[in-house]
Scaffold this active site. Structure first.
Site, PDB file in Angstrom:
ATOM      1  N   HIS A  86       0.843  -1.189   0.000  1.00 55.14           N
ATOM      2  CA  HIS A  86       0.000   0.000   0.000  1.00 55.14           C
ATOM      3  C   HIS A  86       0.879   1.241   0.000  1.00 55.14           C
ATOM      4  CE1 HIS A  86      -3.561   2.455   0.680  1.00 55.14           C
ATOM      5  NE2 HIS A  86      -2.756   3.220   1.381  1.00 55.14           N
ATOM      6  N   ASP A 165     -15.047   3.280   6.795  1.00 55.35           N
ATOM      7  CA  ASP A 165     -13.952   4.097   6.279  1.00 55.35           C
ATOM      8  C   ASP A 165     -14.368   4.823   5.002  1.00 55.35           C
ATOM      9  OD1 ASP A 165     -11.156   5.033   6.106  1.00 55.35           O
ATOM     10  OD2 ASP A 165     -11.259   3.933   4.225  1.00 55.35           O
ATOM     11  N   ARG A 172     -13.738  13.269   5.722  1.00 58.37           N
ATOM     12  CA  ARG A 172     -12.460  13.902   6.059  1.00 58.37           C
ATOM     13  C   ARG A 172     -11.969  14.767   4.907  1.00 58.37           C
ATOM     14  NH1 ARG A 172      -9.033   9.051   6.705  1.00 58.37           N
ATOM     15  NH2 ARG A 172      -7.328  10.538   6.896  1.00 58.37           N
ATOM     16  N   SER A 187      -7.534   4.262   8.786  1.00 60.85           N
ATOM     17  CA  SER A 187      -8.215   4.158   7.490  1.00 60.85           C
ATOM     18  C   SER A 187      -7.528   3.107   6.607  1.00 60.85           C
ATOM     19  CB  SER A 187      -8.185   5.537   6.811  1.00 60.85           C
ATOM     20  OG  SER A 187      -8.493   5.448   5.456  1.00 60.85           O
ATOM     21  N   LYS A 191      -8.751  -1.342   6.062  1.00 59.52           N
ATOM     22  CA  LYS A 191      -9.015  -1.965   4.754  1.00 59.52           C
ATOM     23  C   LYS A 191      -8.053  -3.113   4.494  1.00 59.52           C
ATOM     24  CE  LYS A 191      -8.860   2.198   3.131  1.00 59.52           C
ATOM     25  NZ  LYS A 191      -8.880   3.511   2.532  1.00 59.52           N
TER      26      LYS A 191
HETATM   27  N1  URA Z   1      -5.319   6.488   2.047  1.00 59.93           N
HETATM   28  C1  URA Z   1      -6.358   5.961   2.748  1.00 59.93           C
HETATM   29  O1  URA Z   1      -6.890   4.927   2.379  1.00 59.93           O
HETATM   30  N2  URA Z   1      -6.778   6.603   3.828  1.00 59.93           N
HETATM   31  C2  URA Z   1      -6.218   7.741   4.275  1.00 59.93           C
HETATM   32  O2  URA Z   1      -6.638   8.260   5.276  1.00 59.93           O
HETATM   33  C3  URA Z   1      -5.142   8.281   3.545  1.00 59.93           C
HETATM   34  C4  URA Z   1      -4.709   7.633   2.427  1.00 59.93           C
END
Ligand code: URA
Length: 428
Positions: A86, A165, A172, A187, A191
């Site tokens: 990620h 999220d 946000r 966040s 996931k």
């Molecule tokens: N990527 C995400 O999935 N969440 C965040 O808060 C920032 C970047």
């Protein structure tokens, strides 16, 4: 039975600097997901978290509550180990595209459930959608079938994965509460943990084009996420990588696919190849294959074969020509010298303004829009030479993009010190 609270009391608790209890966290995430806590109340809570931070216990419970707001994927039936990557998001960051098939070439399954761009950072799905026919939305069964077949998949995260999220991230984004370590880490990790990967490598970007502008903050974010993953049984490590200047020589959707295919064909810009190789090594080591010769798999076509299989299985045509912009505009060097700075944020925002990104969630992006770079920091340039070429389908956008690039680069007489590596640090 879940204990219930009054949203105003829970918000006040955080606003006044208190530590939320596990029951308060479980309740507010569940009630928000169901719509019983309003957007304006969650906006106040997000700002209270932004201003007061969260303890490690709160971060762990918030992540768990977000995971429990939806489903968990299960890859345990696969005969292969799973490894995921990620990136916290950057400019010209197309690494997922060559990386997933490269790691899959070593019989490690790569479930890259990805997102779309918002703001100046590009989205992996937007990039891949410039390949004619390619499909981002797959069912959970199709994802498992892809991992059992080609061994890698890049697709949209299904709506069942951490739905809390999805709502909170959109909120946000419009309340200036994105760049906050507890909110970013919960966040991302909710996931990734819900996705069910065995191991995870985080590419935490540092610099003007990243959420984290300085190394200490990026280290803190990486450490928080590595701890969260480890606490939830996911083998997690992080590389801190430079995002002060764009990665590679292209920024935009089809342009970045073109460069990714160059890397898969054994070529491509040195920084893109370096980061792809470093992340692949990290993922393969986590999956128990530390001796894999990743460079060889880029040179001999094994990674390219996986790429083609993956694209075809998602209805894309890997041989179809990528769309190209009818309108282009060159930015030229105004003097001789060395390019000493090329600011990632300026290039990212200019590319976004050319149409490569969206101003609001759900808008279309242009496949053809973006910026092709002809020089990187450290390169010698001569007066009149193109430094970059802007691409768009809507030439009326050139002016705003050019305004954004003003002050975004420097040319001077002195050759700047060479960047030793795009990787600045590693955290495990
Ligand atoms: N990527 C995400 O999935 N969440 C965040 O808060 C920032 C970047």
């Amino acid at each position: 039975m879940m204990k219930t609270f009054d949203a105003v009391d829970v918000i006040r608790h955080k606003r006044d600097g208190g530590e939320l209890t596990p029951e308060e966290i479980d309740w507010i995430i569940d009630a928000y997901t169901r719509g019983d806590v309003g957007e304006e109340q969650m906006a106040a809570m997000a700002m209270a978290i932004f201003l007061n931070g969260m303890t490690r216990a709160e971060i762990g419970r918030w992540t768990l509550a977000m995971i429990n707001s939806g489903e968990r994927m299960d890859f345990s039936s696969l005969p292969r180990r799973t490894a995921d990557k990620h990136s916290t998001g950057g400019v010209g960051d197309k690494i997922t595209l060559p990386l997933a098939p490269l790691v899959a070439a070593f019989d490690v399954a790569v479930p890259q459930l990805s997102g779309r761009g918002l703001g100046h950072t590009g989205g992996t799905l937007d990039k891949l959608e410039s390949i004619p026919g390619w499909r981002a939305n797959l069912s959970n069964q199709e994802v498992v079938d892809m991992l059992a077949g080609p061994g890698c998949v890049i697709c949209a995260a299904g709506s069942g994965l951490a739905p809390a999220d999805k709502k909170l991230y959109a909120l946000r984004d419009i309340t200036s509460t994105v760049d906050c370590i507890p909110l970013i880490s919960t966040s991302i990790m909710s996931k990734k943990i819900a996705e069910g990967t065995d191991s995870l490598v985080l590419d935490v970007k540092v610099g003007s084009g990243a959420f984290m502008k300085d190394l200490d903050k990026a280290r803190e974010l990486a450490r928080t996420m590595v701890d969260l993953g480890t606490d939830h049984g996911v083998k997690t490590s992080a590389l801190l990588t430079d995002m002060s200047t764009p990665l590679g020589l292209t920024v935009g959707n089809a342009l970045e696919v073109r460069e990714s295919v160059e890397v898969l064909a054994g070529g491509g810009p040195a920084d893109v190849v370096e980061l792809t190789v470093e992340l692949a090594r990290e993922m393969l080591t986590a999956a128990g294959k530390p001796d894999a010769d990743v460079e060889a798999a880029l040179k001999d076509g094994r990674a390219m074969d996986r790429w083609r299989e993956m694209i075809i299985a998602q209805d894309g045509d890997p041989d179809a020509p990528l769309p190209v912009a009818k309108d282009t505009h060159d930015v030229v060097a105004e003097r001789d010298g060395y390019l000493t700075r090329l600011d990632a944020l300026s290039v990212g925002v200019a590319s976004w303004r050319l149409g490569a990104g969206r101003a609001r969630a759900g808008e279309d992006v242009q496949a053809v829009a973006g910026i092709e770079l002809h020089a990187k920091p450290g390169d010698k340039v001569v007066k009149g030479q193109p430094l970059m070429t802007l691409h768009t389908a809507t030439p009326e956008r050139f002016e705003r993009a050019l305004q954004t690039l003003e002050g975004g680069y420097d040319i001077s007489d002195e050759k700047p010190a060479e960047r030793a590596s795009v990787v600045l640090d590693r955290i495990s």
